[in-house]
Scaffold this motif. Sequence first.
Motif, PDB file in Angstrom:
ATOM      1  N   PRO A  38       9.628   0.031   5.196  1.00  0.00           N
ATOM      2  CA  PRO A  38      10.092   0.718   3.980  1.00  0.00           C
ATOM      3  C   PRO A  38      11.019  -0.162   3.142  1.00  0.00           C
ATOM      4  N   THR A  39      11.048   0.121   1.861  1.00  0.00           N
ATOM      5  CA  THR A  39      12.025  -0.525   0.974  1.00  0.00           C
ATOM      6  C   THR A  39      13.435  -0.125   1.391  1.00  0.00           C
ATOM      7  N   LEU A  40      14.361  -1.035   1.259  1.00  0.00           N
ATOM      8  CA  LEU A  40      15.769  -0.687   1.504  1.00  0.00           C
ATOM      9  C   LEU A  40      16.541  -0.507   0.193  1.00  0.00           C
ATOM     10  N   ARG A  41      15.848  -0.657  -0.925  1.00  0.00           N
ATOM     11  CA  ARG A  41      16.521  -0.367  -2.204  1.00  0.00           C
ATOM     12  C   ARG A  41      16.922   1.110  -2.227  1.00  0.00           C
ATOM     13  N   ASN A  42      18.152   1.380  -2.668  1.00  0.00           N
ATOM     14  CA  ASN A  42      18.686   2.746  -2.771  1.00  0.00           C
ATOM     15  C   ASN A  42      18.755   3.460  -1.427  1.00  0.00           C
ATOM     16  N   ILE A  43      18.870   2.672  -0.359  1.00  0.00           N
ATOM     17  CA  ILE A  43      18.888   3.257   0.980  1.00  0.00           C
ATOM     18  C   ILE A  43      20.050   4.236   1.154  1.00  0.00           C
ATOM     19  N   GLU A  44      21.113   3.993   0.400  1.00  0.00           N
ATOM     20  CA  GLU A  44      22.263   4.918   0.395  1.00  0.00           C
ATOM     21  C   GLU A  44      21.834   6.338   0.012  1.00  0.00           C
ATOM     22  N   LEU A  45      20.757   6.442  -0.779  1.00  0.00           N
ATOM     23  CA  LEU A  45      20.326   7.745  -1.311  1.00  0.00           C
ATOM     24  C   LEU A  45      19.151   8.349  -0.546  1.00  0.00           C
ATOM     25  N   THR A  46      18.486   7.555   0.280  1.00  0.00           N
ATOM     26  CA  THR A  46      17.172   8.004   0.798  1.00  0.00           C
ATOM     27  C   THR A  46      17.210   8.430   2.267  1.00  0.00           C
ATOM     28  N   TYR A  47      18.382   8.860   2.699  1.00  0.00           N
ATOM     29  CA  TYR A  47      18.515   9.494   4.023  1.00  0.00           C
ATOM     30  C   TYR A  47      17.674  10.753   4.064  1.00  0.00           C
ATOM     31  N   PRO A  48      17.336  11.349   5.203  1.00  0.00           N
ATOM     32  CA  PRO A  48      17.495  10.756   6.524  1.00  0.00           C
ATOM     33  C   PRO A  48      16.444   9.668   6.765  1.00  0.00           C
ATOM     34  N   TYR A  49      16.737   8.797   7.741  1.00  0.00           N
ATOM     35  CA  TYR A  49      15.986   7.549   7.862  1.00  0.00           C
ATOM     36  C   TYR A  49      14.873   7.591   8.912  1.00  0.00           C
ATOM     37  N   PHE A  50      14.015   6.600   8.789  1.00  0.00           N
ATOM     38  CA  PHE A  50      12.843   6.358   9.652  1.00  0.00           C
ATOM     39  C   PHE A  50      11.711   7.339   9.320  1.00  0.00           C
ATOM     40  N   HIS A  51      10.544   7.038   9.833  1.00  0.00           N
ATOM     41  CA  HIS A  51       9.386   7.849   9.449  1.00  0.00           C
ATOM     42  C   HIS A  51       9.494   9.289   9.950  1.00  0.00           C
ATOM     43  N   ASP A  52      10.351   9.490  10.958  1.00  0.00           N
ATOM     44  CA  ASP A  52      10.539  10.857  11.446  1.00  0.00           C
ATOM     45  C   ASP A  52      11.765  11.524  10.832  1.00  0.00           C
ATOM     46  N   GLY A  53      12.483  10.796   9.976  1.00  0.00           N
ATOM     47  CA  GLY A  53      13.672  11.368   9.334  1.00  0.00           C
ATOM     48  C   GLY A  53      14.716  11.833  10.329  1.00  0.00           C
ATOM     49  N   ALA A 111       0.878  -1.168   0.000  1.00  0.00           N
ATOM     50  CA  ALA A 111       0.000   0.000   0.000  1.00  0.00           C
ATOM     51  C   ALA A 111       0.915   1.217   0.000  1.00  0.00           C
ATOM     52  N   GLN A 112       0.346   2.426  -0.006  1.00  0.00           N
ATOM     53  CA  GLN A 112       1.178   3.632  -0.081  1.00  0.00           C
ATOM     54  C   GLN A 112       1.013   4.504   1.167  1.00  0.00           C
ATOM     55  N   PHE A 113       1.947   5.408   1.355  1.00  0.00           N
ATOM     56  CA  PHE A 113       2.150   6.214   2.571  1.00  0.00           C
ATOM     57  C   PHE A 113       2.720   5.316   3.682  1.00  0.00           C
ATOM     58  N   TRP A 114       3.339   5.920   4.664  1.00  0.00           N
ATOM     59  CA  TRP A 114       3.918   5.175   5.788  1.00  0.00           C
ATOM     60  C   TRP A 114       2.847   4.345   6.512  1.00  0.00           C
ATOM     61  N   ASP A 115       1.622   4.870   6.512  1.00  0.00           N
ATOM     62  CA  ASP A 115       0.566   4.154   7.246  1.00  0.00           C
ATOM     63  C   ASP A 115      -0.321   3.328   6.310  1.00  0.00           C
ATOM     64  N   GLY A 116       0.057   3.262   5.045  1.00  0.00           N
ATOM     65  CA  GLY A 116      -0.676   2.429   4.098  1.00  0.00           C
ATOM     66  C   GLY A 116      -2.105   2.881   3.834  1.00  0.00           C
ATOM     67  N   GLY A 144       8.418  -3.240   2.121  1.00  0.00           N
ATOM     68  CA  GLY A 144       7.155  -2.863   1.482  1.00  0.00           C
ATOM     69  C   GLY A 144       6.113  -3.962   1.454  1.00  0.00           C
ATOM     70  N   THR A 145       6.465  -5.127   2.004  1.00  0.00           N
ATOM     71  CA  THR A 145       5.531  -6.262   1.893  1.00  0.00           C
ATOM     72  C   THR A 145       4.629  -6.427   3.111  1.00  0.00           C
ATOM     73  N   MET A 146       4.872  -5.657   4.160  1.00  0.00           N
ATOM     74  CA  MET A 146       4.080  -5.847   5.388  1.00  0.00           C
ATOM     75  C   MET A 146       4.129  -4.595   6.261  1.00  0.00           C
ATOM     76  N   TYR A 147       3.311  -4.612   7.308  1.00  0.00           N
ATOM     77  CA  TYR A 147       3.357  -3.580   8.343  1.00  0.00           C
ATOM     78  C   TYR A 147       4.064  -4.152   9.561  1.00  0.00           C
ATOM     79  N   MET A 148       4.735  -3.302  10.307  1.00  0.00           N
ATOM     80  CA  MET A 148       5.423  -3.757  11.517  1.00  0.00           C
ATOM     81  C   MET A 148       5.498  -2.603  12.513  1.00  0.00           C
ATOM     82  N   LYS A 149       5.484  -2.965  13.784  1.00  0.00           N
ATOM     83  CA  LYS A 149       5.594  -1.939  14.814  1.00  0.00           C
ATOM     84  C   LYS A 149       7.005  -1.356  14.841  1.00  0.00           C
TER      85      LYS A 149
END
Lengths: 330, 330
Positions: free
Chosen positions: B252-267, B100-105, B215-220
């Motif tokens: 979140p996807t980890l593809r291209n994680i080198e480019l998608t900083y800052p990390y986590f939903h709060d950045g 699904a899309q958005f952090w909260d799907g 991207g395949t599931m939700y997790m706490k």
Amino acid sequence: MNKLNVISIALLSTLSIGANASNEPIEIIPAAVITNPEKVELGKMLFFEPRLSKSGFISCNSCHNISTGGVDALPTSIGHNWQQGPINSPTVLNAEYGLAQFWDGRAKDLKEQAAGPIANPKEMGFTHDLAVDTVRSMPAYQARFADVYNSKDINIDMITDAIAEFEKTLVTPNAPFDLYLQGDKSAISDQAKAGYQLFKDKGCVSCHNGPAVGGTMYMKMGLVKPFHTNNPAEGRKGVTGKEADKFVFKVPTLRNIELTYPYFHDGSVWDLEEAVNTMADIQLGQKLSESEVKEMVAFLNSLTGEQPQIVLPILPPSNKNTPRPEPFAD
Amino acid sequence: MNKLNVISIALLSTLSIGANASNEPIEIIPAAVITNPEKVELGKMLFFEPRLSKSGFISCNSCHNISTGGVDALPTSIGHNWQQGPINSPTVLNAEYGLAQFWDGRAKDLKEQAAGPIANPKEMGFTHDLAVDTVRSMPAYQARFADVYNSKDINIDMITDAIAEFEKTLVTPNAPFDLYLQGDKSAISDQAKAGYQLFKDKGCVSCHNGPAVGGTMYMKMGLVKPFHTNNPAEGRKGVTGKEADKFVFKVPTLRNIELTYPYFHDGSVWDLEEAVNTMADIQLGQKLSESEVKEMVAFLNSLTGEQPQIVLPILPPSNKNTPRPEPFAD
């Protein structure tokens, strides 16, 4: 741009010397000839580099958007912290043809211009030192600068030089009017031809001439009647200090004018017919008929050239040494 | 993307079935196969279209910048009037692979997602009606919509459908790790191989798996220890209303994680080593050694794929019927 394209355009512009020699006040604009593709590519990266701004959000392309005629299509631009800019963003397309840069000509060339917005607190809001630190922090940039400038160091002069080199390629050749000048009489409509004749007869060409149909001189805005605006810009007076230069601005290019609305230094006019009427009135003391205005606009629309085909650059990632963006720090 | 490329990638991904069949939890990501290039091109124009925002300044690409890993590389995004967004902008690259899309799907797919920011007062600040009026006003868009949707009208569903079709092409194949999965054992370093082994052994793959490595599931967020943040986002709880879904986010996807900083939903985290340590700690209750972290990061960096080669679209000019941007209206 592929090589074949450059060569074929170069041939066309050689052919065009004949057309220009026929004493037309508007000259064919030749396609850019790229002699240093590595520098152009580096400049393209920097042109699209949002990390040259304090926020990490604003790049050169934000206000000189190549998707939309090299402008932001706003009366005045949005800068750092959503500050309202003081003047309409001029197009980056064919900007190299200007006798100087900015509306008031305060920068002598594209390189000097490029340094302005980076450090302007109302635009990108950064400092040159931080911009250099940012670029210098990334090995991919280091390698490109070493290659292009044969230097281990990176400085703001190199950054702005590379941006300017890219901007010089942002030329829009082969407008219908250029094809017309080259001898293809069917390239523009009869209405546009009538408009061009009017453009010459009424005296528009006295300011709007040359390959960029402008950019070759400064002129007072409101030459025969005052231009009414709330915009406080005083033009060349701010540069020279002379009262005679009040409201004197660089004559803008009319190439791609169809795309570079809203018009005038204050961005107050959205409609090209209205802009034509206003110019005729306050610069030339002329009143155009409705059909004359339409002819003039048909001619002006024939100045829309081939827009640059730009492959969006992929920018290298930041690292621990890269200054962090501060979008909400103030 | 040229046809040959698509075909050669399609062949590779056929070959890759063998590799994926070897029970690796991470699957090779195939290049996009474009079946409707006209719709993709239209979607690309709309993705770069700043006139889908109230200001005329913010496009999809502003916060999902294809030059910088499909993100804005800010903790949270800058929206209309420089408002601070509530959550870190997820990458548009490989986003189609999300369940699904958005952090909260809260959006079921890319099409539904694309409708959100346009009308969000904190993002593009527009309305769907005005977005439709804007696009509908321009003959060049009318012709493209007529061609793609076989319809004289344009509506928001078509606009978001076209954007989604473009976004589906933003896939990043041929990462070193994909080449490794395809059998090229020298495509990644020994350090990265050790990192991948750790990634499996420590249990990271239980959430980060599949072609997008997530991207395949939700997790706490904060499964075994709480995640400390000032960000008020509650994740899935906002969608389902269930207390058990508090702080549950899409992995979140980890593809291209080198480019998608800052990390986590709060950045909140800029450094990938720190992010790895935090994940190991609060999700798995594990403490990694310094060399294990470096191995893990080497593996993660091998997930950077070929970035999309996008020719910047040229957008049609506004006219008298186009709603005017209102950057400084409220």
